[in-house]
Design a protein around this motif. Structure first.
Motif, PDB file in Angstrom:
ATOM      1  N   GLY A 154       5.850   9.884   0.273  1.00 43.70           N
ATOM      2  CA  GLY A 154       5.192  10.543  -0.846  1.00 43.70           C
ATOM      3  C   GLY A 154       5.971  11.744  -1.345  1.00 43.70           C
ATOM      4  O   GLY A 154       7.002  12.129  -0.790  1.00 43.70           O
ATOM      5  N   ILE A 155       5.468  12.346  -2.422  1.00 42.89           N
ATOM      6  CA  ILE A 155       6.081  13.521  -3.038  1.00 42.89           C
ATOM      7  C   ILE A 155       5.321  14.759  -2.586  1.00 42.89           C
ATOM      8  O   ILE A 155       4.097  14.833  -2.724  1.00 42.89           O
ATOM      9  CB  ILE A 155       6.053  13.429  -4.581  1.00 42.89           C
ATOM     10  N   ILE A 156       6.039  15.737  -2.063  1.00 42.38           N
ATOM     11  CA  ILE A 156       5.416  16.982  -1.604  1.00 42.38           C
ATOM     12  C   ILE A 156       6.112  18.143  -2.313  1.00 42.38           C
ATOM     13  O   ILE A 156       7.316  18.348  -2.167  1.00 42.38           O
ATOM     14  CB  ILE A 156       5.520  17.142  -0.081  1.00 42.38           C
ATOM     15  N   VAL A 157       5.339  18.892  -3.078  1.00 42.05           N
ATOM     16  CA  VAL A 157       5.842  20.040  -3.826  1.00 42.05           C
ATOM     17  C   VAL A 157       5.643  21.303  -2.993  1.00 42.05           C
ATOM     18  O   VAL A 157       4.553  21.535  -2.446  1.00 42.05           O
ATOM     19  CB  VAL A 157       5.104  20.168  -5.178  1.00 42.05           C
ATOM     20  N   TYR A 158       6.676  22.119  -2.898  1.00 44.47           N
ATOM     21  CA  TYR A 158       6.574  23.406  -2.200  1.00 44.47           C
ATOM     22  C   TYR A 158       6.024  24.444  -3.184  1.00 44.47           C
ATOM     23  O   TYR A 158       6.659  24.756  -4.189  1.00 44.47           O
ATOM     24  CB  TYR A 158       7.934  23.840  -1.664  1.00 44.47           C
ATOM     25  N   ASP A 159       4.863  24.970  -2.861  1.00 48.81           N
ATOM     26  CA  ASP A 159       4.196  25.932  -3.744  1.00 48.81           C
ATOM     27  C   ASP A 159       4.656  27.350  -3.416  1.00 48.81           C
ATOM     28  O   ASP A 159       4.658  27.761  -2.253  1.00 48.81           O
ATOM     29  CB  ASP A 159       2.675  25.809  -3.573  1.00 48.81           C
ATOM     30  N   ASP A 160       5.041  28.093  -4.453  1.00 51.95           N
ATOM     31  CA  ASP A 160       5.408  29.499  -4.258  1.00 51.95           C
ATOM     32  C   ASP A 160       4.210  30.419  -4.429  1.00 51.95           C
ATOM     33  O   ASP A 160       4.360  31.644  -4.445  1.00 51.95           O
ATOM     34  CB  ASP A 160       6.516  29.901  -5.224  1.00 51.95           C
ATOM     35  N   GLY A 161       3.021  29.859  -4.550  1.00 49.90           N
ATOM     36  CA  GLY A 161       1.791  30.631  -4.715  1.00 49.90           C
ATOM     37  C   GLY A 161       1.124  30.412  -6.051  1.00 49.90           C
ATOM     38  O   GLY A 161      -0.076  30.687  -6.201  1.00 49.90           O
ATOM     39  N   ASP A 162       1.856  29.897  -7.043  1.00 45.36           N
ATOM     40  CA  ASP A 162       1.293  29.725  -8.382  1.00 45.36           C
ATOM     41  C   ASP A 162       0.252  28.619  -8.447  1.00 45.36           C
ATOM     42  O   ASP A 162      -0.739  28.718  -9.176  1.00 45.36           O
ATOM     43  CB  ASP A 162       2.407  29.423  -9.385  1.00 45.36           C
ATOM     44  N   ASP A 186       0.806  -1.205   0.000  1.00 46.19           N
ATOM     45  CA  ASP A 186       0.000   0.000   0.000  1.00 46.19           C
ATOM     46  C   ASP A 186       0.850   1.271   0.000  1.00 46.19           C
ATOM     47  O   ASP A 186       0.345   2.348  -0.299  1.00 46.19           O
ATOM     48  CB  ASP A 186      -0.920   0.023   1.233  1.00 46.19           C
ATOM     49  N   ASP A 187       2.123   1.169   0.355  1.00 52.01           N
ATOM     50  CA  ASP A 187       2.980   2.350   0.415  1.00 52.01           C
ATOM     51  C   ASP A 187       4.213   2.118  -0.455  1.00 52.01           C
ATOM     52  O   ASP A 187       5.270   1.698   0.037  1.00 52.01           O
ATOM     53  CB  ASP A 187       3.396   2.626   1.856  1.00 52.01           C
ATOM     54  N   PRO A 188       4.108   2.357  -1.769  1.00 51.01           N
ATOM     55  CA  PRO A 188       5.276   2.139  -2.635  1.00 51.01           C
ATOM     56  C   PRO A 188       6.440   3.060  -2.309  1.00 51.01           C
ATOM     57  O   PRO A 188       7.576   2.771  -2.663  1.00 51.01           O
ATOM     58  CB  PRO A 188       4.724   2.409  -4.040  1.00 51.01           C
ATOM     59  N   SER A 189       6.169   4.200  -1.638  1.00 54.11           N
ATOM     60  CA  SER A 189       7.257   5.105  -1.290  1.00 54.11           C
ATOM     61  C   SER A 189       8.113   4.585  -0.147  1.00 54.11           C
ATOM     62  O   SER A 189       9.205   5.106   0.089  1.00 54.11           O
ATOM     63  CB  SER A 189       6.698   6.486  -0.919  1.00 54.11           C
ATOM     64  N   GLY A 190       7.630   3.569   0.582  1.00 55.87           N
ATOM     65  CA  GLY A 190       8.417   2.962   1.644  1.00 55.87           C
ATOM     66  C   GLY A 190       8.755   3.891   2.779  1.00 55.87           C
ATOM     67  O   GLY A 190       9.817   3.775   3.401  1.00 55.87           O
ATOM     68  N   GLY A 191       7.882   4.845   3.076  1.00 58.50           N
ATOM     69  CA  GLY A 191       8.139   5.781   4.162  1.00 58.50           C
ATOM     70  C   GLY A 191       9.102   6.887   3.815  1.00 58.50           C
ATOM     71  O   GLY A 191       9.516   7.640   4.704  1.00 58.50           O
ATOM     72  N   VAL A 192       9.482   7.001   2.539  1.00 58.46           N
ATOM     73  CA  VAL A 192      10.399   8.056   2.113  1.00 58.46           C
ATOM     74  C   VAL A 192       9.582   9.253   1.642  1.00 58.46           C
ATOM     75  O   VAL A 192       8.748   9.123   0.732  1.00 58.46           O
ATOM     76  CB  VAL A 192      11.318   7.574   0.984  1.00 58.46           C
TER      77      VAL A 192
END
Length: 846
Positions: free
Chosen positions: A171-179, A111-117
Motif C-alpha cells: 500500500g501507499i503510506i504518506v509521512y505526515d509532517d503534522g498538516d 485482493d492485494d493489487p499492490s502485491g506486497g509492495v
C-alpha cells in the motif's frame, strides 16, 4: 494511508526488526533537487548503520517515475514472482496517484493489487493527492464501514495509521509532517464520505444546488490530480484516434484523469468483490442510518437520488477547492528525516548538516508556503527563510541542535569562536586540522563571500541587486557609495575576501548594520542576538579542518549548480560534440527529452558524492560562479533591453539569444533567473509607485527559455510576492473568527428564546415562517464566513500548474508536463505564442 508525526519511527523500526540476510533491498526513488539529495543521504546513513540493503534510483520527472515503476517496482510484486518490499519516494509523487504511476493499482491481481509492495511517500509539495493519503489500500479505507462490533480494533482508522499497525501488507503510506492531522479534517471527511456513497450517475440534473457547487462538481475531473503524465508520442496517438472518429483534433492535457476518482473506483471494486464473495453474511449498509417513523411517508426514490446528488456535489466541491487553491511547500523532507533519525536516537553532526543544507536550499529556489515565488516580506535579515514563522521555528530547532551537538571546544583557549559569535565575525576557517564542527554565523545576504571578492559577492547577490538596481549604472554607483561609507576601498573589496584586511573584516558587520538601512537594505544582515529573539536570522557554517569553511547556503548553491549545469559546465549535443547554435546544418535532436533526462540523472551522482566530499565541493565552485554570472548578465540584458512584457495576468519574458541561453534549458536554473528578474521588477515598481501592485504581492512572472537542440521552450511561472505567511497574524484572525462565532451562537440562543415567546402569542404558523426565514439568514451568513476562511487559506498561492492544465485542455498546443514542479512546462517552439495568449486569460495566483 498516512503515518502521523508522533509515530514517525514506527515503520522504520518494523523494517529494521524484519530485516534479514535474504531481505530484498529497499528501493529509494529520489528527485533531482538539493533537499531530496540531503534527505537521501540521511536515510542511507540510517540504512547503513542498521545493515539494511538499499538501492538508489534518481528520477527526473513523471516519465522516469513510470519507467522505474515498470522496470523496478512491478517486478517486486508477489504476482510477478517477487517477494514484496519497500519503496521510498523522496520528493517524488506527492501530488499524483502513485499507485497508478507505479502500476500498483491493477484490481485483477486479486485482493492485494499492490502485491506486497509498500510505498513510503515523503514529499514537501502540496496539495497532497488525497487518494494516497486516505485510501492507500482500499480494504483499510473500508475498515471504518465495518459494523461488526466483535471485529478486532482496526490498525488504520480513516486512513490514519495506529500504533498497532503491522507493515508487510503493501500500500501507499504518506509521512505526515503534522498538516494532515491539524489542517485537513474537512478534506478527510469529504473524501471518506464519497467512499461510503453508493455509485450514482450524475448527468448534470438540477438538484436546487448553487451554481458554484454544480460547476465545482463538474470540474472535479479537470482540476483533480493526475495519474500519469503523457508524452508527445502519446498525444500523437490520441490525435490519430480523433481523426479516425472524425472529431475535431483536440490536444489532451498531460494529466487528464482524476486520481481521486480512480481511488474511489478501486475501493468500489473491492466493495463489489466482497459482496459477491460473502457467504450469506449481511453487508454494511451505505444508505443513511436513520429510518423513517411508521407515521411518516417514506421518501420517493427520486427524492433520495436528489439528496444523494446534492450531498455528493457538496463533498466534491470541498475537494475541488482543495486542489484549485494552487501548489505550495510544507516542511522540507530533509528536516522530516532528521526528525526520524532523532526519534531513533541516531542523530549526529553529519546528519544535522545534511538537514541544515536541505532546509537552506529551499530559499534558493523560491519555495515557500505559497508556492514558487519571491518574498516581499521584511525579514529579520540574514537568511530570508522559506516559511514565515513556521520556517523560523524549524531553523530555531536546528540552531538548538547545533548548540547541543557542538559544545565549546577545550582547544579554543583564546575564545576565538566565542568572540566570533559575540561580535558577529564571519568565520572563514576551522580552529584546528581536525575541526569538523558546525557553528552559527551572522551570514549577510551575499553570494559565496568566502570564495569570491566582497565586491563580486555583493554584485551577484539577488537581494542586494534588486534593491540597488545593480543592472544600471546608477545602481553600480549606489554600491560604490555604500562601500565608501563603510570605509572599504575598491582595491580592497575586489581582492579575495579571505585576503582582505583583518580589521575591515572584523568591522564589516557593524558597518553594514549602520549604513545598509540608508539604502533600503534593512534585512541585509541579521540583527544582534537578543534575549527576546535569540539569534533569529543567523546562518550555519561548517569547517572541514583547514581545508575549507562553507556555509549551508554555499553548499546549496554549489550542489544546485552541479545538478543544473554539471561539473564541466560544457553543453554538448547527442554526438558528444560542443553544440553550435549558429550551425546552419543543425537538426532537432532528442525531441522527447530522454537524452537530456539521462544527462540530468548522471549529474545526480556528482551532487550526491559532493555532499560527502569537501574536495568535490571545492572543485565544483567554478561551476557555481559561472552560473550566477550568467544569471546577472541575462537578467541585466532583459531589463535594459525592455524585453519584459506586461500581459493581462502576469509579466512575461523570453530568453532566446545571448551566450548563456543553453544554461537556462534546465528548469531549476531558469527558476533562479525568474526569481532574480521578478524580485528586481518588484523593487523597481516599488521605487516608482511607492508600493508593490496586486495588494503587495506583485505581478507574477512567466519566463521562457529556448532549447534549440530540442526545438522547445522551457517555461516556468513564479508567483509575485507574498512568499511567506505570517502565522501569528493568521492565528489572530482565527481567534477573531472564533469569537465572532461565539457571539453569533449567543445571538442565536437569544433569537430562539424570543421565537418561542412569539409563537405562544401569535401562533405556530407565523412562527414557523419566521423560523425558516431566520434559518436561511443564518445559513447565508455561515456560508459567507466559510468562504472568507477558504479565501484566506488559499491567498496568494501559485496556481500556474492548474492554469497550464486548463490551457492544454483548451488549445491545440504540443505541451509536455513532466516535471515534479507543477509550475514548469515544455512547449513546442511553434506553439509558444498561442500558449501564452491563452495562459494570459487564466488565474495564475489564487
Amino acid at each position: 494511508m498516512y503515518l502521523p508525526r508522533s509515530l514517525i519511527s514506527h515503520l522504520y523500526q518494523q523494517l529494521m526488526h524484519a530485516n534479514h540476510s535474504q531481505s530484498p533491498p529497499v528501493l529509494i526513488l529520489v528527485s533531482l533537487e538539493p533537499d531530496a539529495l540531503c534527505a537521501c543521504r540521511i536515510l542511507t546513513a540510517l540504512f547503513r548503520r542498521d545493515y539494511i540493503p538499499h538501492k538508489i534510483q534518481p528520477v527526473s520527472g513523471y516519465s522516469d517515475l513510470a519507467i522505474a515503476g515498470e522496470q523496478l517496482v512491478q517486478p517486486m510484486k508477489l504476482q510477478m514472482g517477487g517477494t514484496g518490499g519497500v519503496v521510498v519516494c523522496l520528493g517524488v509523487g506527492g501530488m499524483v496517484d502513485v499507485s497508478t504511476v507505479l502500476g500498483l493499482d491493477n484490481v485483477e491481481d486479486g485482493d492485494d493489487p499492490s502485491g506486497g509492495v509498500q510505498v513510503w511517500l515523503i514529499d514537501a509539495r502540496r496539495p497532497w493527492n488525497l487518494g494516497n493519503v486516505f485510501a492507500g489500500r482500499p480494504e483499510d479505507a473500508l475498515q471504518s464501514l465495518d459494523a461488526n462490533p466483535r471485529s478486532k480494533v482496526p490498525d488504520v482508522i480513516d486512513g490514519r495509521i495506529q500504533s498497532s499497525y503491522k507493515p508487510g501488507r503493501g500500500g501507499i503510506i504518506v509521512y505526515d509532517d503534522g498538516d494532515i492531522d491539524e489542517e485537513m479534517a474537512t478534506e478527510r471527511d469529504a473524501f471518506l464520505a464519497l467512499i461510503r456513497m453508493p455509485e450514482l450517475d450524475d448527468d448534470g440534473e438540477d438538484v436546487d444546488d448553487s451554481d458554484g457547487a454544480s460547476e465545482a462538481a463538474q470540474s472535479t475531473d479537470r482540476l483533480g490530480r493526475s495519474k500519469k503524465r503523457k508524452s508527445w508520442s502519446d498525444r500523437e496517438d490520441d490525435e490519430d484516434e480523433d481523426e479516425e472518429n472524425r472529431r475535431p483534433r483536440q490536444r489532451r492535457r498531460s494529466n487528464s484523469s482524476d486520481s481521486d476518482r480512480s481511488s474511489l473506483n478501486r475501493i468500489s471494486g473491492h466493495q463489489r468483490r466482497d459482496s459477491h464473495s460473502s457467504s450469506g453474511s449481511p453487508q454494511p449498509s451505505h444508505s443513511p442510518p436513520s429510518s423513517p417513523s411508521p407515521s411518516a411517508q417514506p421518501a420517493s426514490p427520486h427524492k433520495l437520488r436528489r439528496r444523494l446528488l446534492r450531498l455528493r456535489r457538496k463533498h466534491q466541491a470541498v475537494l475541488h477547492k482543495y486542489y484549485a487553491v494552487g501548489s505550495t511547500y510544507s516542511e522540507p523532507i530533509s528536516s522530516l528525516l532528521y526528525s526520524l533519525a532523532e526519534d531513533l536516537g541516531r542523530e549526529d553532526n553529519n546528519l544535522l548538516w545534511q538537514a541544515i543544507v536541505g532546509v537552506s536550499s529551499l530559499e534558493l529556489y523560491g519555495r515557500s508556503m505559497t508556492g514558487v515565488g519571491i518574498s516581499t516580506s521584511l525579514d529579520a535579515g540574514g537568511s530570508a527563510g522559506w516559511g514565515g514563522q513556521r520556517g523560523e521555528r524549524i531553523r530555531q530547532v536546528l540552531r538548538d541542535e547545533v548548540r547541543r551537538l557542538n559544545p565549546p571546544d577545550s582547544k579554543d583557549v583564546n575564545g576565538e569562536r566565542t568572540r566570533g559569535e559575540t561580535y558577529g565575525v564571519i568565520p572563514c576557517h576551522g580552529l584546528s586540522p581536525t575541526d569538523n564542527s558546525i557553528q552559527l554565523s551572522p551570514e549577510p545576504r551575499f553570494l559565496l563571500i568566502r570564495h569570491w571578492s566582497l565586491y563580486e559577492s555583493m554584485l551577484h547577490s539577488p537581494y542586494l541587486a534588486a534593491r540597488l538596481h545593480i543592472w544600471s549604472d546608477v545602481g553600480r554607483k549606489r554600491l560604490h557609495k555604500l562601500l565608501a561609507k563603510m570605509g572599504v576601498s575598491l582595491s580592497q573589496c575586489k581582492q579575495s575576501y579571505t585576503h582582505m584586511d583583518m580589521e575591515l573584516k572584523r568591522g564589516l558587520r557593524q558597518s553594514l548594520l549602520k549604513y545598509a538601512p540608508m539604502y533600503g537594505l534593512d534585512g541585509l544582515v541579521p540583527p544582534p542576538a537578543s534575549a527576546g529573539r535569540g539569534k533569529e536570522g543567523w546562518g550555519f557554517v561548517r569547517s572541514w579542518g583547514w581545508k575549507a569553511c562553507l556555509s549551508a547556503i554555499d553548499v546549496g548553491v554549489i550542489v544546485g549548480a552541479i545538478l543544473e549545469v554539471g561539473k564541466s559546465g560544457v553543453q554538448t549535443d547527442p554526438t558528444g560534440k560542443p553544440y553550435d547554435r549558429h550551425d546552419p546544418k543543425r537538426e532537432i535532436a532528442d525531441e522527447d527529452g530522454k537524452l537530456e533526462n539521462q544527462a540530468w540523472v548522471e549529474r545526480f551522482w556528482e551532487g550526491y558524492d559532493a555532499l560527502g566530499d569537501i574536495e568535490a565541493l571545492k572543485a565544483a565552485l567554478p561551476t557555481a560562479l559561472h552560473l550566477h554570472r550568467a544569471i546577472l548578465r541575462t537578467g541585466t540584458s532583459l531589463i535594459e533591453k525592455r524585453q519584459i512584457r506586461h500581459l493581462r495576468a502576469f509579466r512575461m519574458a523570453i530568453v532566446k539569444e545571448g551566450p548563456d541561453v543553453q544554461l537556462f534549458t534546465h528548469p531549476a536554473a531558469l527558476t533562479k533567473l525568474a526569481l532574480w528578474v521578478g524580485e528586481a521588477i518588484a523593487e523597481q515598481e516599488k521605487d516608482q509607485r511607492g508600493k508593490i501592485g496586486k495588494g503587495g504581492k506583485g505581478l507574477p512572472l512567466v519566463l521562457a527559455g529556448l532549447n534549440e537542440k530540442r526545438g522547445v521552450y522551457m517555461i516556468v511561472g513564479t508567483g509575485g510576492g507574498g512568499g511567506t505567511i505570517d502565522v501569528r497574524a493568521r492565528e489572530k484572525r482565527r481567534q477573531r473568527a472564533e469569537e465572532k462565532a461565539k457571539r453569533k451562537e449567543e445571538r442565536r440562543i437569544e433569537r430562539d428564546r424570543k421565537r418561542e415567546e412569539r409563537r405562544e402569542r401569535v401562533g405556530s404558523a407565523d412562527g414557523e415562517e419566521e423560523d425558516e426565514s431566520e434559518e436561511e439568514d443564518e445559513d447565508e451568513s455561515g456560508d459567507d464566513s466559510d468562504d472568507d476562511l477558504l479565501n484566506e487559506k488559499g491567498h496568494g498561492k501559485n496556481r500556474f500548474g492548474n492554469a497550464f492544465q486548463e490551457v492544454v485542455d483548451e488549445i491545440n498546443a504540443r505541451v509536455r508536463i513532466d516535471s515534479f514542479e507543477h509550475c514548469v512546462v515544455e512547449v513546442k517552439k511553434e506553439d509558444l505564442s498561442g500558449f501564452l495568449e491563452s495562459l494570459s486569460m487564466k488565474s495564475v495566483v489564487s
